[in-house]
Design an enzyme around this catalytic site. Structure first.
Site, PDB file in Angstrom:
ATOM      1  N   ARG A   1      19.774 -51.073  37.895  1.00 44.93           N
ATOM      2  CA  ARG A   1      18.573 -50.239  37.783  1.00 44.93           C
ATOM      3  C   ARG A   1      17.843 -50.635  36.502  1.00 44.93           C
ATOM      4  O   ARG A   1      18.169 -50.198  35.414  1.00 44.93           O
ATOM      5  CB  ARG A   1      18.942 -48.755  37.740  1.00 44.93           C
ATOM      6  CG  ARG A   1      17.752 -47.814  37.518  1.00 44.93           C
ATOM      7  CD  ARG A   1      16.827 -47.793  38.715  1.00 44.93           C
ATOM      8  NE  ARG A   1      17.487 -47.213  39.881  1.00 44.93           N
ATOM      9  CZ  ARG A   1      16.957 -47.204  41.114  1.00 44.93           C
ATOM     10  NH1 ARG A   1      15.761 -47.760  41.321  1.00 44.93           N
ATOM     11  NH2 ARG A   1      17.612 -46.679  42.123  1.00 44.93           N
TER      12      ARG A   1
ATOM     13  N   GLN B   1      19.011 -52.174  52.279  1.00 47.71           N
ATOM     14  CA  GLN B   1      17.686 -52.164  51.657  1.00 47.71           C
ATOM     15  C   GLN B   1      17.614 -53.218  50.556  1.00 47.71           C
ATOM     16  O   GLN B   1      18.517 -53.368  49.756  1.00 47.71           O
ATOM     17  CB  GLN B   1      17.391 -50.782  51.087  1.00 47.71           C
ATOM     18  CG  GLN B   1      16.094 -50.719  50.288  1.00 47.71           C
ATOM     19  CD  GLN B   1      15.613 -49.318  50.032  1.00 47.71           C
ATOM     20  OE1 GLN B   1      15.431 -48.543  50.971  1.00 47.71           O
ATOM     21  NE2 GLN B   1      15.408 -48.970  48.770  1.00 47.71           N
TER      22      GLN B   1
ATOM     23  N   ARG C   1      20.145 -59.384  45.125  1.00 43.88           N
ATOM     24  CA  ARG C   1      20.343 -58.602  43.889  1.00 43.88           C
ATOM     25  C   ARG C   1      21.763 -58.081  43.756  1.00 43.88           C
ATOM     26  O   ARG C   1      22.139 -57.560  42.700  1.00 43.88           O
ATOM     27  CB  ARG C   1      19.345 -57.437  43.839  1.00 43.88           C
ATOM     28  CG  ARG C   1      19.560 -56.401  44.934  1.00 43.88           C
ATOM     29  CD  ARG C   1      18.553 -55.276  44.880  1.00 43.88           C
ATOM     30  NE  ARG C   1      18.927 -54.231  45.838  1.00 43.88           N
ATOM     31  CZ  ARG C   1      18.679 -52.938  45.680  1.00 43.88           C
ATOM     32  NH1 ARG C   1      18.058 -52.525  44.590  1.00 43.88           N
ATOM     33  NH2 ARG C   1      19.042 -52.063  46.595  1.00 43.88           N
TER      34      ARG C   1
ATOM     35  N   HIS D   1      11.332 -57.387  41.142  1.00 47.00           N
ATOM     36  CA  HIS D   1      11.221 -55.937  40.942  1.00 47.00           C
ATOM     37  C   HIS D   1      11.213 -55.619  39.439  1.00 47.00           C
ATOM     38  O   HIS D   1      12.149 -55.002  38.910  1.00 47.00           O
ATOM     39  CB  HIS D   1      12.396 -55.256  41.637  1.00 47.00           C
ATOM     40  CG  HIS D   1      12.228 -53.793  41.876  1.00 47.00           C
ATOM     41  ND1 HIS D   1      11.813 -52.904  40.905  1.00 47.00           N
ATOM     42  CD2 HIS D   1      12.434 -53.049  42.999  1.00 47.00           C
ATOM     43  CE1 HIS D   1      11.790 -51.690  41.410  1.00 47.00           C
ATOM     44  NE2 HIS D   1      12.160 -51.749  42.677  1.00 47.00           N
TER      45      HIS D   1
ATOM     46  N   ASP E   1       4.084 -45.191  44.508  1.00 51.74           N
ATOM     47  CA  ASP E   1       4.825 -46.225  45.245  1.00 51.74           C
ATOM     48  C   ASP E   1       3.836 -46.890  46.198  1.00 51.74           C
ATOM     49  O   ASP E   1       3.654 -46.447  47.327  1.00 51.74           O
ATOM     50  CB  ASP E   1       5.998 -45.605  46.001  1.00 51.74           C
ATOM     51  CG  ASP E   1       6.950 -46.655  46.555  1.00 51.74           C
ATOM     52  OD1 ASP E   1       6.639 -47.863  46.442  1.00 51.74           O
ATOM     53  OD2 ASP E   1       8.006 -46.275  47.096  1.00 51.74           O
TER      54      ASP E   1
ATOM     55  N   GLU F   1       5.492 -55.243  40.428  1.00 48.45           N
ATOM     56  CA  GLU F   1       6.435 -56.135  41.086  1.00 48.45           C
ATOM     57  C   GLU F   1       5.682 -57.128  41.978  1.00 48.45           C
ATOM     58  O   GLU F   1       5.057 -56.737  42.954  1.00 48.45           O
ATOM     59  CB  GLU F   1       7.401 -55.316  41.937  1.00 48.45           C
ATOM     60  CG  GLU F   1       7.933 -54.072  41.229  1.00 48.45           C
ATOM     61  CD  GLU F   1       8.513 -53.049  42.190  1.00 48.45           C
ATOM     62  OE1 GLU F   1       8.949 -53.447  43.297  1.00 48.45           O
ATOM     63  OE2 GLU F   1       8.519 -51.853  41.853  1.00 48.45           O
TER      64      GLU F   1
END
Length: 320
Positions: free
Chosen positions: A81, A106, A111, A189, A234, A294
């Site tokens: 995170r 997802q 990652r 991201h 978002d 991003e």
């Protein structure tokens, strides 16, 4: 191999000879990371788990530019995170059925996979003492059995991270190494560290159409040059004509984000309730001190046939 005219350009070399950048590999297992430090003090840290950039310091090493949660998992137990996670081969929740990525979690597997440190780029020596370029690799043979079963396609990823005095360049190279064509999405991201979200504006997206995930994925057009963050945001901005998106804080330029062969940008801040609901977001009120801008290719799909290559990335400039 497919060649294209719009390849991410290498950062400019310098003619001045001087001390070389220092490169250290610290930790072990899933927590291993590569740290590169320029003679002038700037540094970058890349966790091999996810090839996640977890720190980028400019201004002689005094200024941290990336936000990292105090509860970020750095032991390989889950995606990090904060920093710059690499999203591949699907962005967000995968299609429910009928697509090769449908069985993936997802944001895909890049990652949450352990990457290989390939060392300094072969071209790195030409960069001089003002820059250092590190390469990381992930291949289909290196996936977990679970990921390989979910996405049984042959590919190779090389992720290049170039640290300079006032910039960080991150570029992905995706190659189809199998007989079967495949489709993918890709995103960097990036979590930017800022002082006060109430004084931040994201500029450079005027007139661009976006999907607002907070408003039931409805489509809108950006009517103001400056995006102000006053609640949960978002948004996926697609097919952006200009290359640069800027982050301004308290009226002063803070970051320029320059896309290369990537047409989309996500702007994200969880705000109060969502930040509290995420167990690895800490402190709860740190939504005030971060914003995600991003870059990626996430609207629709990129397709690669046998032997073809896709390359895209970003250069972030710290303007302090």
């Amino acid at each position: 191999m497919v060649d294209r005219t719009n390849r991410p350009s290498a950062l400019k070399a310098t003619d001045a000879a001087g001390p070389e950048a220092q490169i250290d590999i610290v930790g072990s297992g899933a927590s291993s990371k590569v740290i590169a430090t320029l003679p002038s003090g700037e540094s970058v840290e890349v966790l091999l788990f996810g090839a996640t950039v977890t720190s980028w310091k400019s201004n002689g090493g005094k200024t941290e530019n990336l936000w990292l949660s105090e509860k970020a998992a750095l032991d390989g137990s889950k995606a990090v995170r904060g920093g710059v996670p690499v999203v591949f081969p699907v962005f967000g929740p995968p299609p429910k059925s009928g697509h090769p990525t449908s069985s993936l979690p997802q944001h895909g597997f890049a990652r949450t996979s352990r990457w290989e440190f390939l060392g300094k780029s072969a071209a790195e020596d030409a960069l001089g003492s003002d820059s250092v370029k590190l390469d990381f690799g992930l291949y289909s043979s290196g996936l977990t059995d679970e990921a390989r079963k979910a996405w049984p396609l042959d590919f190779g990823l090389v992720y290049s991270v170039t640290l300079s005095k006032d910039s960080l360049q991150t570029v992905i190279n995706v190659r189809n190494e199998g007989e079967q064509s495949f489709e993918f999405q890709f995103l960097l991201h990036t979590y930017f560290k800022i002082q006060d979200i109430s004084k931040v504006a994201v500029n450079g997206l005027l007139g661009v159409t976006y999907v607002d995930k907070v408003l039931n994925a409805t489509e809108h057009k950006q009517s103001d040059n400056s995006i102000k963050i006053t609640g949960e945001v978002d948004r996926v901005y697609a097919s952006i004509p200009q290359d640069t998106t800027s982050i301004v804080e308290d009226g002063k330029p803070r970051f320029d984000v320059v896309r290369d062969n990537l047409q989309d940008t996500v702007v994200w801040n969880p705000w109060i309730e969502k930040a509290k609901s995420m167990g690895d977001f800490s402190p709860d009120d740190d939504y005030k001190h971060m914003v995600c801008v991003e870059v990626g290719a996430v609207q629709g799909w990129q397709k690669l046939d046998k032997g073809e290559v896709f390359e895209g990335g970003q250069t972030i400039r710290s303007l302090l």
